[in-house]
Design a protein around this motif. Structure first.
Motif, PDB file in Angstrom:
ATOM      1  N   LEU A 160       0.830  -1.203   0.000  1.00 36.05           N
ATOM      2  CA  LEU A 160       0.000   0.000   0.000  1.00 36.05           C
ATOM      3  C   LEU A 160       0.864   1.252   0.000  1.00 36.05           C
ATOM      4  O   LEU A 160       0.494   2.281  -0.578  1.00 36.05           O
ATOM      5  N   GLY A 161       2.029   1.187   0.655  1.00 35.93           N
ATOM      6  CA  GLY A 161       2.925   2.334   0.707  1.00 35.93           C
ATOM      7  C   GLY A 161       3.665   2.539  -0.608  1.00 35.93           C
ATOM      8  O   GLY A 161       3.535   1.759  -1.553  1.00 35.93           O
ATOM      9  N   TYR A 162       4.446   3.591  -0.658  1.00 32.33           N
ATOM     10  CA  TYR A 162       5.186   3.944  -1.873  1.00 32.33           C
ATOM     11  C   TYR A 162       6.407   3.046  -2.056  1.00 32.33           C
ATOM     12  O   TYR A 162       7.039   2.623  -1.086  1.00 32.33           O
ATOM     13  N   SER A 163       6.765   2.820  -3.302  1.00 32.36           N
ATOM     14  CA  SER A 163       7.962   2.026  -3.589  1.00 32.36           C
ATOM     15  C   SER A 163       9.225   2.760  -3.147  1.00 32.36           C
ATOM     16  O   SER A 163      10.225   2.133  -2.804  1.00 32.36           O
ATOM     17  N   PHE A 164       9.172   4.091  -3.155  1.00 26.47           N
ATOM     18  CA  PHE A 164      10.364   4.894  -2.876  1.00 26.47           C
ATOM     19  C   PHE A 164      10.519   5.269  -1.403  1.00 26.47           C
ATOM     20  O   PHE A 164      11.525   5.852  -1.013  1.00 26.47           O
ATOM     21  N   LYS A 165       9.536   4.956  -0.571  1.00 29.21           N
ATOM     22  CA  LYS A 165       9.586   5.363   0.832  1.00 29.21           C
ATOM     23  C   LYS A 165       9.344   4.156   1.736  1.00 29.21           C
ATOM     24  O   LYS A 165       8.197   3.715   1.889  1.00 29.21           O
ATOM     25  N   ILE A 225       3.884  -8.928  -3.125  1.00 25.03           N
ATOM     26  CA  ILE A 225       3.190  -8.889  -4.422  1.00 25.03           C
ATOM     27  C   ILE A 225       3.003 -10.301  -4.957  1.00 25.03           C
ATOM     28  O   ILE A 225       1.900 -10.691  -5.363  1.00 25.03           O
ATOM     29  N   LEU A 226       4.079 -11.074  -4.960  1.00 28.19           N
ATOM     30  CA  LEU A 226       4.023 -12.421  -5.529  1.00 28.19           C
ATOM     31  C   LEU A 226       3.170 -13.363  -4.687  1.00 28.19           C
ATOM     32  O   LEU A 226       2.403 -14.176  -5.220  1.00 28.19           O
ATOM     33  N   VAL A 227       3.282 -13.258  -3.360  1.00 30.21           N
ATOM     34  CA  VAL A 227       2.461 -14.100  -2.482  1.00 30.21           C
ATOM     35  C   VAL A 227       0.978 -13.777  -2.663  1.00 30.21           C
ATOM     36  O   VAL A 227       0.134 -14.674  -2.759  1.00 30.21           O
ATOM     37  N   ALA A 241      -5.746  -6.079  -4.877  1.00 30.67           N
ATOM     38  CA  ALA A 241      -4.393  -5.828  -4.357  1.00 30.67           C
ATOM     39  C   ALA A 241      -4.332  -4.368  -3.913  1.00 30.67           C
ATOM     40  O   ALA A 241      -5.315  -3.636  -3.990  1.00 30.67           O
ATOM     41  N   ALA A 242      -3.157  -3.949  -3.469  1.00 32.48           N
ATOM     42  CA  ALA A 242      -3.010  -2.586  -2.962  1.00 32.48           C
ATOM     43  C   ALA A 242      -3.197  -1.553  -4.073  1.00 32.48           C
ATOM     44  O   ALA A 242      -2.673  -1.702  -5.180  1.00 32.48           O
ATOM     45  N   LEU A 246       1.777  -7.864 -12.653  1.00 33.18           N
ATOM     46  CA  LEU A 246       2.826  -8.214 -13.614  1.00 33.18           C
ATOM     47  C   LEU A 246       2.378  -7.933 -15.049  1.00 33.18           C
ATOM     48  O   LEU A 246       3.165  -7.441 -15.866  1.00 33.18           O
ATOM     49  N   GLN A 247       1.111  -8.245 -15.368  1.00 32.61           N
ATOM     50  CA  GLN A 247       0.599  -7.926 -16.698  1.00 32.61           C
ATOM     51  C   GLN A 247       0.605  -6.429 -16.939  1.00 32.61           C
ATOM     52  O   GLN A 247       0.975  -5.957 -18.017  1.00 32.61           O
ATOM     53  N   ASP A 248       0.167  -5.679 -15.934  1.00 34.38           N
ATOM     54  CA  ASP A 248       0.146  -4.222 -16.075  1.00 34.38           C
ATOM     55  C   ASP A 248       1.555  -3.653 -16.196  1.00 34.38           C
ATOM     56  O   ASP A 248       1.793  -2.723 -16.967  1.00 34.38           O
TER      57      ASP A 248
END
Length: 523
Positions: A102-107, A283-285, A428-429, A500-502
């Motif tokens: 849910l949080g940012y990838s960069f933080k 993500i994968l789980v 998902a998030a 993953l598709q997106d």
């Protein structure tokens, strides 16, 4: 053999270059700050972001890092940062996705809980804005009413209304909608016979009264979705008893409140590396679990019932947790450490599956004839969706109807120029899809600047068959289905619920794919 010896080093070199570029991008996202020099108010903005919640602040951070020099502003209808996480103040409000996705990838997330409380998420968003110097540049109390596109000028004219009623007009080359998908002004609130006879208080969670004292009261929570399963254990801590009254059950999954594996990874690796690893693991789980739920629904539902029964113990009735639809036809509700089931086991809460005949002075009369006694009734009856922020759109003087448009890559609408919107996943998030959209918008803007293009619009393909935007049977979706845009029967008009598709379709596909129609910049 020789050819393989040549190709392998080349492939490795290409992957290394790509990895280096990604590391540079992450570093820019983590450290970019808004420049001090103010934007000339007489000049059109390059980008106008609508909304200062999780998506809006993320969009601003991406623009700072990937489109340096482009002017932008944020309009926020409310008086604070946070969006949903500032609006919802009901007891126990929390995320229904793990906070690492849910949080940012960069933080990196620094809290211990993997299912985070609403106030902590709100502070996380606030910190993301403050760190980049964004907060002072947000125009709070500006509710956007109209957005009018001129192809001749290649500009949007946006009209916002301030809290004092004054109208404010801005012009922008590109409009980025980050205002979510449901109405903040009203929730879904059906009326019930006899409501006026009830002697207690009736509350909708979206508008929870400040300082409401419910200690020692008998409470009935009407609903079975994410809000209801969150409220019940939180209210049960102080109430005499809480009954969750549901017309039909939902799937409920137990998740750990604190992810011990994630904490071990965080102790072993630098913060950003740990965050990336935990994020990708989750993500994968989550994708694996979703796949099992859809392909083996009976196995998935039986496992949920088994875990629920173990938490509730004696007296567990599976019928209260066995929906008549397949898993993920509606969202699966998460309960951290099984807190709802614990409240039931301890006798502080119970679940009743029935219909409402009418309200009575002392509670609710059910279709079965039973009466539930109540001092407080909470109507956790759902959300009301809006479309594109309830903004009135027009293109070259003609009203634009989103319901007649096709969705391009889940982020743009056919026939609507220079506009994108952030719309997350149902399984998902939200932030996973929002960040893909933000990266794509930045790539698109940079492409248009390099090629001196002033306008882009997805061109509908007449051969594409229309399909519902969301294959989701939740009430708030079905109630709004006639107002929503449509997805198509083939790429790039399909809306995936698959990260993953997106990621492949959005990050690695060419911008000029034959669907987007570009026009050279004027002047």
């Amino acid at each position: 053999m020789k050819r393989r010896h040549i190709l392998l080093p080349l492939a490795f070199a290409a992957l290394s270059v790509q990895a280096a570029k990604k590391n540079q991008r992450r570093a820019r996202l983590a450290t970019a700050r808004l420049p001090e020099q103010p934007h000339d108010p007489a000049a059109p903005l390059d980008v106008l972001i609508i909304g200062a919640g999780l998506s809006g602040i993320g969009a601003a951070r991406h623009l700072l890092a990937e489109c340096p020099g482009k002017s932008f502003a944020l309009l926020e209808a409310r008086g604070a940062i946070g969006g949903t996480w500032d609006l919802f103040r009901y007891p126990g409000v929390r995320s229904d996705s793990d906070v690492y996705t849910l949080g940012y990838s960069f933080k990196p997330w620094t809290g211990d809980k993997s299912i985070a409380d609403g106030p902590d998420i709100r502070q996380y968003i606030q910190d993301a804005a403050d760190e980049a110097g964004i907060t002072p540049h947000i125009r709070f109390g500006h509710r956007v009413r109209r957005a009018e596109w001129s192809s001749e000028r290649q500009l949007w004219t946006v009209t916002a209304e301030r809290e004092d009623g004054e109208r404010v007009t801005l012009q922008t080359k590109f409009l980025f909608l980050c205002s979510g998908y449901y109405s903040y002004a009203e929730g879904h609130r059906p009326s019930f016979p006899g409501e006026d006879t009830f002697r207690g208080e009736i509350v909708h969670p979206q508008f929870w009264p400040e300082n409401l004292d419910y200690a020692g009261q008998r409470i009935v929570v009407i609903g079975s979705g994410a809000t209801a399963v969150t409220l019940v254990p939180a209210l049960a801590q102080a109430a005499a008893h809480v009954t969750m009254l549901q017309r039909s059950p939902s799937y409920i999954a137990v998740q750990p409140l604190i992810d011990q594996t994630a904490l071990k990874i965080r102790r072993a690796l630098p913060a950003q590396a740990a965050h990336r690893l935990i994020r990708w693991r989750n993500i994968l789980v989550n994708m694996l679990q979703f796949g099992v739920a859809r392909q083996l629904p009976q196995v998935f539902s039986q496992e949920l019932l088994k875990v629920a029964g173990q938490h509730v113990g004696e007296g567990f009735e599976a019928r209260h947790f066995t929906p008549d639809y397949r898993p993920w036809d509606q969202r699966v509700c998460a309960v951290p450490d099984g807190d709802l089931f614990t409240a039931m086991r301890e006798g502080k809460a119970s679940v009743v599956t029935d219909t409402i005949a009418r309200f009575t002075p002392g509670g609710i009369r059910l279709g079965s004839g039973q009466e539930l006694k109540a001092d407080l009734i909470v109507t956790a009856t759902g959300l009301k969706m809006n479309v594109l922020g309830d903004i009135g759109f027009s293109v070259d003087g003609q009203p634009f109807d989103p319901a007649r448009a096709l969705v391009y890559k889940g982020m743009m609408l056919s026939g609507l120029p220079n506009c994108a919107y952030a719309f997350g996943y149902t399984n998902a998030a939200w932030t996973l899809k929002a960040e893909l959209t933000q990266g794509y918008v930045c790539r698109l803007l940079n492409h248009m600047e390099r090629q001196r293009l002033g306008m882009v619009v997805p061109q509908a393909d007449p051969s594409v068959e229309e399909r519902p935007l969301l294959n989701f049977s939740s009430g708030y979706v079905t109630r709004a289905s006639a107002l929503l845009p449509k997805q198509g029967s083939k790429q790039p008009w399909q809306v995936y619920q698959n990260y993953l598709q997106d990621k492949a379709a959005i990050e690695y596909s060419p911008l000029n794919d034959g669907t987007l129609r570009f026009t050279a910049a004027r002047g």
